[in-house]
Design a protein around this motif. Structure first.
Motif, PDB file in Angstrom:
ATOM      1  N   ILE A  39       0.951  -9.414 -28.165  1.00 22.64           N
ATOM      2  CA  ILE A  39       2.303  -9.027 -27.742  1.00 22.64           C
ATOM      3  C   ILE A  39       2.319  -7.765 -26.880  1.00 22.64           C
ATOM      4  N   ASN A  71       6.361 -11.299 -32.194  1.00 24.00           N
ATOM      5  CA  ASN A  71       5.070 -11.815 -31.750  1.00 24.00           C
ATOM      6  C   ASN A  71       4.913 -13.289 -32.144  1.00 24.00           C
ATOM      7  N   LEU A  74       7.159 -15.425 -29.991  1.00 26.26           N
ATOM      8  CA  LEU A  74       6.678 -15.537 -28.613  1.00 26.26           C
ATOM      9  C   LEU A  74       5.439 -16.434 -28.494  1.00 26.26           C
ATOM     10  N   HIS A  75       4.834 -16.762 -29.630  1.00 25.43           N
ATOM     11  CA  HIS A  75       3.659 -17.623 -29.632  1.00 25.43           C
ATOM     12  C   HIS A  75       3.950 -19.008 -30.227  1.00 25.43           C
TER      13      HIS A  75
END
Length: 80
Positions: A39, A71, A74-75
């Motif tokens: 991140i 994080n 976002l993944h």
């Protein structure tokens, strides 16, 4: 003095981003990261945002928990 526990909206406010529910959802949807990008290394952060994220992760405090949540979000697409 009461201290408020950091939340995702607070994190987005600290980063100078749209902290509304739809703003957060839109950011997450449009800023997905590859599995191998951490991140704090994401290319879309400003230097100040990157520094804030790095410092808070290193401190391993309550902010780190919220950053870890971001994080993971976002993944999401990298684990599908």
């Amino acid at each position: 003095m009461t201290q408020t526990r950091p939340r995702m909206t607070h994190l987005f406010e600290q980063l100078g981003l749209n902290a509304t529910e739809s703003g957060i959802a839109s950011f997450i949807e449009t800023h997905q990261l590859a599995a191998d990008i951490f991140i704090s290394d994401a290319p879309f952060w400003t230097d100040a945002q990157r520094q804030f994220i790095s410092e808070k992760l290193k401190s391993d405090g309550e902010w780190a928990l919220v950053i870890d949540q971001l994080n993971e979000s976002l993944h999401e697409e990298s684990v599908k």
